[in-house]
Motif scaffolding. Structure first.
Motif, short mmCIF file in Angstrom:
data_model
loop_
_atom_site.label_atom_id
_atom_site.label_comp_id
_atom_site.label_asym_id
_atom_site.label_seq_id
_atom_site.Cartn_x
_atom_site.Cartn_y
_atom_site.Cartn_z
N HIS A 145 -57.40 -43.74 -9.77
CA HIS A 145 -58.48 -43.42 -8.84
C HIS A 145 -58.56 -44.45 -7.71
CE1 HIS A 145 -60.72 -40.66 -11.91
NE2 HIS A 145 -59.65 -40.10 -11.36
N LYS A 146 -58.34 -45.72 -8.06
CA LYS A 146 -58.37 -46.76 -7.01
C LYS A 146 -57.25 -46.55 -6.00
CE LYS A 146 -61.32 -50.20 -8.78
NZ LYS A 146 -61.55 -51.43 -9.54
N LEU A 147 -56.13 -45.98 -6.46
CA LEU A 147 -55.02 -45.70 -5.55
C LEU A 147 -55.17 -44.34 -4.87
CD1 LEU A 147 -52.02 -46.97 -7.75
CD2 LEU A 147 -52.92 -48.05 -5.67
N GLY A 148 -56.26 -43.65 -5.16
CA GLY A 148 -56.49 -42.36 -4.53
C GLY A 148 -55.73 -41.21 -5.14
N LEU A 149 -55.34 -41.34 -6.42
CA LEU A 149 -54.60 -40.26 -7.10
C LEU A 149 -55.52 -39.51 -8.05
CD1 LEU A 149 -51.48 -42.34 -8.25
CD2 LEU A 149 -51.84 -41.21 -6.07
N HIS A 150 -55.23 -38.23 -8.24
CA HIS A 150 -55.91 -37.45 -9.26
C HIS A 150 -55.19 -37.62 -10.59
CE1 HIS A 150 -58.35 -35.47 -6.28
NE2 HIS A 150 -57.26 -35.13 -5.60
N VAL A 151 -55.93 -37.41 -11.68
CA VAL A 151 -55.32 -37.58 -13.00
C VAL A 151 -55.47 -36.30 -13.82
CG1 VAL A 151 -55.33 -38.93 -15.13
CG2 VAL A 151 -55.95 -40.02 -12.97
N VAL A 152 -54.38 -35.89 -14.43
CA VAL A 152 -54.39 -34.77 -15.39
C VAL A 152 -54.02 -35.35 -16.75
CG1 VAL A 152 -53.40 -32.53 -16.01
CG2 VAL A 152 -53.56 -33.19 -13.58
N ALA A 153 -54.83 -35.10 -17.76
CA ALA A 153 -54.48 -35.52 -19.12
C ALA A 153 -53.80 -34.35 -19.82
CB ALA A 153 -55.72 -35.96 -19.90
N GLU A 154 -52.63 -34.62 -20.38
CA GLU A 154 -51.83 -33.58 -21.03
C GLU A 154 -52.08 -33.55 -22.54
OE1 GLU A 154 -47.69 -33.12 -18.81
OE2 GLU A 154 -47.72 -34.85 -20.13
N ASN A 176 -64.28 -40.27 -16.66
CA ASN A 176 -64.09 -39.61 -15.35
C ASN A 176 -62.68 -39.08 -15.10
OD1 ASN A 176 -66.76 -40.00 -14.48
ND2 ASN A 176 -66.26 -42.14 -14.02
N CYS A 177 -61.95 -38.76 -16.18
CA CYS A 177 -60.69 -38.06 -15.98
C CYS A 177 -61.03 -36.60 -15.72
CB CYS A 177 -59.81 -38.19 -17.23
SG CYS A 177 -58.31 -37.20 -17.11
N ARG A 178 -60.71 -36.13 -14.52
CA ARG A 178 -61.27 -34.84 -14.10
C ARG A 178 -60.49 -33.63 -14.61
NH1 ARG A 178 -62.63 -33.11 -7.88
NH2 ARG A 178 -63.24 -30.96 -8.37
N PHE A 179 -59.16 -33.76 -14.75
CA PHE A 179 -58.34 -32.58 -15.05
C PHE A 179 -57.70 -32.69 -16.43
CE2 PHE A 179 -58.23 -33.18 -10.39
CZ PHE A 179 -58.91 -32.02 -10.04
N ILE A 193 -57.69 -27.39 -16.49
CA ILE A 193 -59.14 -27.20 -16.33
C ILE A 193 -59.74 -28.35 -15.54
CG2 ILE A 193 -61.31 -26.82 -17.59
CD1 ILE A 193 -59.05 -24.80 -18.33
N ASP A 194 -60.66 -28.01 -14.66
CA ASP A 194 -61.44 -29.01 -13.95
C ASP A 194 -62.69 -29.28 -14.79
OD1 ASP A 194 -63.13 -30.46 -12.32
OD2 ASP A 194 -62.78 -29.22 -10.53
N LEU A 195 -62.81 -30.48 -15.36
CA LEU A 195 -63.94 -30.75 -16.26
C LEU A 195 -65.28 -30.74 -15.52
CD1 LEU A 195 -62.55 -33.50 -18.69
CD2 LEU A 195 -63.12 -31.12 -19.24
N GLN A 196 -65.25 -30.91 -14.18
CA GLN A 196 -66.51 -30.88 -13.43
C GLN A 196 -67.10 -29.48 -13.38
OE1 GLN A 196 -65.98 -32.76 -9.61
NE2 GLN A 196 -65.69 -34.79 -10.54
N LYS A 250 -62.03 -31.33 -29.01
CA LYS A 250 -63.23 -31.53 -28.18
C LYS A 250 -63.54 -33.01 -28.00
CE LYS A 250 -65.68 -27.24 -28.93
NZ LYS A 250 -66.31 -26.47 -30.02
N GLU A 251 -63.22 -33.80 -29.04
CA GLU A 251 -63.49 -35.24 -28.96
C GLU A 251 -62.63 -35.89 -27.87
OE1 GLU A 251 -62.94 -33.59 -31.83
OE2 GLU A 251 -64.99 -33.69 -32.61
N GLN A 252 -61.36 -35.47 -27.81
CA GLN A 252 -60.49 -36.00 -26.75
C GLN A 252 -61.04 -35.63 -25.38
OE1 GLN A 252 -56.82 -34.10 -27.88
NE2 GLN A 252 -56.40 -35.58 -29.53
N ALA A 253 -61.45 -34.37 -25.23
CA ALA A 253 -61.98 -33.91 -23.94
C ALA A 253 -63.25 -34.68 -23.58
CB ALA A 253 -62.26 -32.41 -23.99
N ALA A 254 -64.11 -34.92 -24.57
CA ALA A 254 -65.36 -35.63 -24.31
C ALA A 254 -65.07 -37.06 -23.87
CB ALA A 254 -66.25 -35.63 -25.55
#
Ligand code: C2E
Ligand code: CA
Ligand code: CA
Ligand code: CA
Length: 278
Positions: free
Chosen positions: A228-237, A252-255, A47-50, A242-246
């Protein structure tokens, strides 16, 4: 065979015999699994949290055996690796990923991505022909930006030159790469910058206690900021609450990916999910 003395015999315990027998039975069954069409891919949405929408899916292998039942990948991937079956299975997985991405192209937005897991063994020299062919196929179907290989950091650390060469051929073709289970191996942060990777997948070990552990919060945030500073996207597995997602959203972890959104689904069920979000 030579008869062994009574007390030597008991060294070979019953449970060791059972383990060995079980392994042999499973390996033999696995040899037939591909031709018997017992393997399938399940898909877990990312999921894209944005936007709150499904933007990618991870393919996860499933083995349904007629009498053994459903065998989990944790029980058969390492067997496949040691029995010399992983290249054939991995080839099948990589081709299935192409097939499903083509199939779902109409149902999704253009940049919907499908990822699949690749064992380090599949990067060895003997598999070069397969990857060359696969890359050509992917390019001719214009899918090189929408397929992601998930590899573990062990593939890149201390890798043989031919393994790294294969990695670079895939990168040169524009195939995206994710580092799986990030943070659990013997991470050398140097390779992240050197190798031009696209995604980091933060291992579930960091996410599991995120709401209660200050340490895990600090580590997770540090990984996200660094990536993010290295220009990589992050996915949290393994996001389950809901608390973890929040929390992930707040740093700013997007995925995100995990049971909170969906478990891995059979292809037809995943397809329904895609339909329902249109
Ligand atoms: P992985 O690549 O780290 O995949 C994530 C695992 O976490 C999957 O287990 C998934 O079902 C599970 N998972 C997802 N969300 C949650 C959650 O919220 N909570 C919990 N507790 N678990 C979650 P699965 O499908 O059993 O796969 C296990 C491992 O088997 C994978 O770990 C991967 O290393 C390997 N694997 C799966 N398919 C393939 C494949 O096609 N090729 C290769 N080489 N390995 C594969
Ligand atoms: Ca994975
Ligand atoms: Ca993982
Ligand atoms: Ca990149």
């Amino acid at each position: 065979a030579k008869r062994m003395g009574r007390n030597r015999f008991c060294y070979f315990t019953k449970s060791m015999q059972e383990d060995a027998l079980k392994k042999m039975t499973l390996t033999n069954a696995l040899r037939a699994a591909l031709s018997e069409k017992q393997l399938s891919l399940h898909f877990q949405p990312i999921i894209d949290l944005q936007s709150g929408l499904i933007c990618k899916a991870e393919s996860l292998l499933r083995w349904h055996h007629p009498t053994l039942g459903t065998v989990p990948p944790s029980d058969f991937i390492s067997l496949a690796e040691s029995a010399g079956l992983i290249n054939d299975i991995g080839t099948w997985v990589a081709n299935q990923a192409i097939m499903y991405r083509l199939k779902w192209g109409q149902k999704t937005h253009d940049d919907f991505q499908i990822s699949f897991n690749v064992s380090p063994i599949q990067f060895r020299y003997e598999n070069i022909e397969f990857w060359n062919h696969w890359i050509k196929d992917v390019k001719s179907k214009n899918l090189h930006k929408v397929l992601i290989l998930e590899i573990t950091e062990s593939l890149l650390l201390n890798a043989e030159p031919s393994v790294l060469a294969q990695f670079h051929r895939l990168r040169d073709a524009g195939i995206e790469v994710a580092i799986d289970d990030f943070g659990t191996g013997y991470s050398s942060l140097a390779y992240l910058n050197k190798l031009d990777i696209d995604f980091l997948k933060i291992d579930r070990a960091f996410i599991r206690n995120l709401e209660n552990s200050d340490n895990d919060q600090v580590l997770t945030e540090a990984i996200v900021v660094m990536a993010h500073k290295l220009g990589l996207h992050v996915v949290a597995e393994g996001v389950e609450t809901k608390e973890q997602a929040a929390y992930l959203s707040s740093i700013n972890c997007r995925f995100v990916q995990g049971y909170l959104y969906s478990k891995p689904l059979p292809a037809n069920e995943f397809e329904h999910l895609l339909d329902s979000q249109k």
